[in-house]
Design a protein around this motif. Structure first.
Motif, PDB file in Angstrom:
ATOM      1  N   TYR A  85      30.985  54.719  65.482  1.00 24.66           N
ATOM      2  CA  TYR A  85      30.613  53.075  65.870  1.00 24.66           C
ATOM      3  C   TYR A  85      31.978  52.362  65.947  1.00 24.66           C
ATOM      4  O   TYR A  85      32.719  52.469  64.784  1.00 24.66           O
ATOM      5  CB  TYR A  85      29.885  52.820  65.009  1.00 24.66           C
ATOM      6  CG  TYR A  85      29.706  51.553  65.257  1.00 24.66           C
ATOM      7  CD1 TYR A  85      28.453  51.623  66.498  1.00 24.66           C
ATOM      8  CD2 TYR A  85      29.392  50.396  64.595  1.00 24.66           C
ATOM      9  CE1 TYR A  85      27.501  50.011  66.770  1.00 24.66           C
ATOM     10  CE2 TYR A  85      28.329  49.311  64.837  1.00 24.66           C
ATOM     11  CZ  TYR A  85      27.747  49.141  66.092  1.00 24.66           C
ATOM     12  OH  TYR A  85      27.605  47.755  66.417  1.00 24.66           O
ATOM     13  N   THR A  86      32.375  51.719  66.844  1.00 26.19           N
ATOM     14  CA  THR A  86      33.314  50.991  67.569  1.00 26.19           C
ATOM     15  C   THR A  86      33.465  49.541  67.155  1.00 26.19           C
ATOM     16  O   THR A  86      32.125  49.208  67.117  1.00 26.19           O
ATOM     17  CB  THR A  86      34.015  51.087  68.713  1.00 26.19           C
ATOM     18  OG1 THR A  86      33.501  50.566  69.734  1.00 26.19           O
ATOM     19  CG2 THR A  86      34.423  53.062  69.479  1.00 26.19           C
ATOM     20  N   PHE A  87      33.955  48.677  67.183  1.00 24.54           N
ATOM     21  CA  PHE A  87      34.280  46.884  66.827  1.00 24.54           C
ATOM     22  C   PHE A  87      33.409  46.554  68.136  1.00 24.54           C
ATOM     23  O   PHE A  87      32.188  45.298  68.855  1.00 24.54           O
ATOM     24  CB  PHE A  87      35.161  46.331  66.541  1.00 24.54           C
ATOM     25  CG  PHE A  87      35.355  44.895  66.066  1.00 24.54           C
ATOM     26  CD1 PHE A  87      34.036  44.594  65.783  1.00 24.54           C
ATOM     27  CD2 PHE A  87      35.359  44.046  66.339  1.00 24.54           C
ATOM     28  CE1 PHE A  87      34.270  43.286  64.917  1.00 24.54           C
ATOM     29  CE2 PHE A  87      35.656  42.432  66.031  1.00 24.54           C
ATOM     30  CZ  PHE A  87      34.424  42.067  65.559  1.00 24.54           C
ATOM     31  N   ARG A  88      34.281  47.358  69.192  1.00 21.73           N
ATOM     32  CA  ARG A  88      33.409  46.694  70.759  1.00 21.73           C
ATOM     33  C   ARG A  88      32.380  46.587  70.970  1.00 21.73           C
ATOM     34  O   ARG A  88      31.529  46.303  71.530  1.00 21.73           O
ATOM     35  CB  ARG A  88      34.189  47.653  71.948  1.00 21.73           C
ATOM     36  CG  ARG A  88      35.792  46.664  71.911  1.00 21.73           C
ATOM     37  CD  ARG A  88      36.156  47.039  72.911  1.00 21.73           C
ATOM     38  NE  ARG A  88      38.070  47.329  73.149  1.00 21.73           N
ATOM     39  CZ  ARG A  88      38.655  47.085  74.079  1.00 21.73           C
ATOM     40  NH1 ARG A  88      38.719  47.861  74.888  1.00 21.73           N
ATOM     41  NH2 ARG A  88      40.281  46.758  74.135  1.00 21.73           N
ATOM     42  N   GLN A  89      31.983  48.194  69.919  1.00 22.26           N
ATOM     43  CA  GLN A  89      30.404  48.692  70.570  1.00 22.26           C
ATOM     44  C   GLN A  89      29.327  47.697  69.762  1.00 22.26           C
ATOM     45  O   GLN A  89      28.191  46.776  69.881  1.00 22.26           O
ATOM     46  CB  GLN A  89      29.695  49.751  70.267  1.00 22.26           C
ATOM     47  CG  GLN A  89      30.121  50.535  70.667  1.00 22.26           C
ATOM     48  CD  GLN A  89      30.245  52.276  70.024  1.00 22.26           C
ATOM     49  OE1 GLN A  89      30.322  51.968  68.966  1.00 22.26           O
ATOM     50  NE2 GLN A  89      29.420  52.827  71.193  1.00 22.26           N
ATOM     51  N   HIS A  90      29.590  46.796  68.230  1.00 20.66           N
ATOM     52  CA  HIS A  90      29.105  46.075  67.505  1.00 20.66           C
ATOM     53  C   HIS A  90      29.132  44.705  68.525  1.00 20.66           C
ATOM     54  O   HIS A  90      27.981  44.578  68.766  1.00 20.66           O
ATOM     55  CB  HIS A  90      29.852  45.899  66.334  1.00 20.66           C
ATOM     56  CG  HIS A  90      29.431  44.758  65.325  1.00 20.66           C
ATOM     57  ND1 HIS A  90      28.400  44.842  64.281  1.00 20.66           N
ATOM     58  CD2 HIS A  90      29.475  43.563  64.863  1.00 20.66           C
ATOM     59  CE1 HIS A  90      28.280  44.235  63.610  1.00 20.66           C
ATOM     60  NE2 HIS A  90      29.363  42.949  64.349  1.00 20.66           N
ATOM     61  N   LEU A  91      30.089  44.339  68.812  1.00 22.19           N
ATOM     62  CA  LEU A  91      30.315  43.040  69.598  1.00 22.19           C
ATOM     63  C   LEU A  91      29.620  42.863  71.425  1.00 22.19           C
ATOM     64  O   LEU A  91      28.638  42.045  70.800  1.00 22.19           O
ATOM     65  CB  LEU A  91      32.148  42.840  69.952  1.00 22.19           C
ATOM     66  CG  LEU A  91      32.622  42.708  69.415  1.00 22.19           C
ATOM     67  CD1 LEU A  91      34.069  41.993  69.638  1.00 22.19           C
ATOM     68  CD2 LEU A  91      32.329  41.343  68.308  1.00 22.19           C
ATOM     69  N   ARG A  92      29.627  43.569  71.457  1.00 23.83           N
ATOM     70  CA  ARG A  92      27.948  44.433  72.838  1.00 23.83           C
ATOM     71  C   ARG A  92      26.819  43.926  72.261  1.00 23.83           C
ATOM     72  O   ARG A  92      25.892  43.389  72.488  1.00 23.83           O
ATOM     73  CB  ARG A  92      28.838  45.591  73.762  1.00 23.83           C
ATOM     74  CG  ARG A  92      29.988  45.162  74.325  1.00 23.83           C
ATOM     75  CD  ARG A  92      29.652  46.447  75.093  1.00 23.83           C
ATOM     76  NE  ARG A  92      31.037  46.125  75.784  1.00 23.83           N
ATOM     77  CZ  ARG A  92      31.895  46.914  76.712  1.00 23.83           C
ATOM     78  NH1 ARG A  92      30.930  48.556  76.582  1.00 23.83           N
ATOM     79  NH2 ARG A  92      32.962  47.189  77.458  1.00 23.83           N
ATOM     80  N   ARG A  93      26.425  44.590  71.015  1.00 16.83           N
ATOM     81  CA  ARG A  93      25.119  44.841  70.195  1.00 16.83           C
ATOM     82  C   ARG A  93      25.035  43.329  69.676  1.00 16.83           C
ATOM     83  O   ARG A  93      23.621  42.781  70.229  1.00 16.83           O
ATOM     84  CB  ARG A  93      25.009  45.595  69.452  1.00 16.83           C
ATOM     85  CG  ARG A  93      24.234  45.558  68.533  1.00 16.83           C
ATOM     86  CD  ARG A  93      23.811  46.487  67.274  1.00 16.83           C
ATOM     87  NE  ARG A  93      24.172  47.813  68.028  1.00 16.83           N
ATOM     88  CZ  ARG A  93      24.025  48.534  67.036  1.00 16.83           C
ATOM     89  NH1 ARG A  93      24.209  48.828  65.803  1.00 16.83           N
ATOM     90  NH2 ARG A  93      24.019  49.835  67.113  1.00 16.83           N
ATOM     91  N   ILE A  94      25.952  42.384  69.900  1.00 13.10           N
ATOM     92  CA  ILE A  94      25.253  41.080  69.014  1.00 13.10           C
ATOM     93  C   ILE A  94      26.035  40.150  69.917  1.00 13.10           C
ATOM     94  O   ILE A  94      25.792  39.114  69.940  1.00 13.10           O
ATOM     95  CB  ILE A  94      26.368  40.607  67.474  1.00 13.10           C
ATOM     96  CG1 ILE A  94      27.815  40.719  67.500  1.00 13.10           C
ATOM     97  CG2 ILE A  94      26.211  41.906  67.169  1.00 13.10           C
ATOM     98  CD1 ILE A  94      28.998  40.410  66.553  1.00 13.10           C
ATOM     99  N   GLY A  95      27.045  40.674  71.257  1.00 13.79           N
ATOM    100  CA  GLY A  95      26.685  39.467  72.086  1.00 13.79           C
ATOM    101  C   GLY A  95      27.935  38.616  71.972  1.00 13.79           C
ATOM    102  O   GLY A  95      28.161  37.572  72.444  1.00 13.79           O
ATOM    103  N   GLY A  96      28.657  39.258  71.298  1.00  8.12           N
ATOM    104  CA  GLY A  96      30.073  38.536  71.130  1.00  8.12           C
ATOM    105  C   GLY A  96      31.099  38.786  72.228  1.00  8.12           C
ATOM    106  O   GLY A  96      31.236  39.747  73.019  1.00  8.12           O
TER     107      GLY A  96
END
Length: 230
Positions: free
Chosen positions: A215-226
């Protein structure tokens, strides 16, 4: 096009290309405006320099208002291929800027003229060669690893120069504008005391990554809208 680019930047354009899956076509690092703050945005007017200014004069005969002259001088560091007269003529032809894969000269005059010029830097000697002219000298230009044609749009500012297919420029600008608003809001919240770690729920990201190392930080950002990395 320059008006649409006015509130944006080449980093935002680059991130928008990544977000949309568009080819990321950046000029080599080091291509910068002669005058800090210079900005260009317009249809590419490609030229391949062969040692003589005639190729520019011919290109200007086909220029449309707002075009950006794209000069392929193969990144040479032994000659300057653009100077004050060529830039004055570009301005007279309605060209909105010049980007050079190579060097420029007549720097004080270019500063006075004010038309945005981008290059690797300044060099006193001009060309002392006249090579055979390529038959496609007004059709395509190489700029680093990329081929540029009249079907492309050029964006340039203090961070460098990018090329985007004209057919996708509106979508890229729209995505860049969305990223701009997201990032400005994030910056406002940091100044107001809400850290970026809090905004991006960084502790939650670390916990999710501990369970799934892929799980990457970019995936995380996309999930939360960052929007930090793209």
């Amino acid at each position: 096009m320059l008006k649409d680019f006015a509130d944006l930047s080449t980093p935002l354009i680059a991130d928008a290309c990544v977000r949309l899956g568009e080819p990321l076509r950046a000029a080599p690092a080091g291509i910068l405006p002669v005058v800090p703050g210079g900005r260009v945005a317009g249809r590419a007017l490609p030229t391949r320099h062969h040692g003589s200014v005639d190729v520019f004069l011919e290109a200007f005969g086909h220029a449309e208002p707002g075009d950006v002259l794209v000069v392929d001088n193969a990144g040479r560091d032994d000659e300057a291929c653009i100077g004050d007269l060529a830039v004055l003529e570009a301005e007279a032809a309605g060209v909105s800027g010049v980007v050079v894969w190579g060097l420029h000269r007549d720097t004080p005059d270019l500063v006075e003229i004010g038309l945005p010029v981008f290059s690797y830097g300044r060099h006193a000697p001009g060309p002392v060669r006249v090579d055979p002219r390529d038959p496609d000298a007004l059709v395509t230009a190489r700029f680093g690893d990329h081929e540029v044609t009249g079907a492309d749009v050029v964006f340039g500012d203090d961070d460098g120069v990018l090329f985007v297919t004209a057919a996708r420029a509106a979508a890229v600008l729209e995505a860049a504008r969305g990223l701009f608003h997201t990032e400005r809001e994030q910056a406002r919240r940091i100044r107001a005391g809400e850290t970026l770690r809090a905004q991006t729920r960084f502790d939650a990201y670390l916990a999710d990554r501990a369970e799934d190392p892929s799980y990457t930080f970019r995936q995380h950002l996309r999930r939360i809208g960052g929007a930090i990395e793209e």
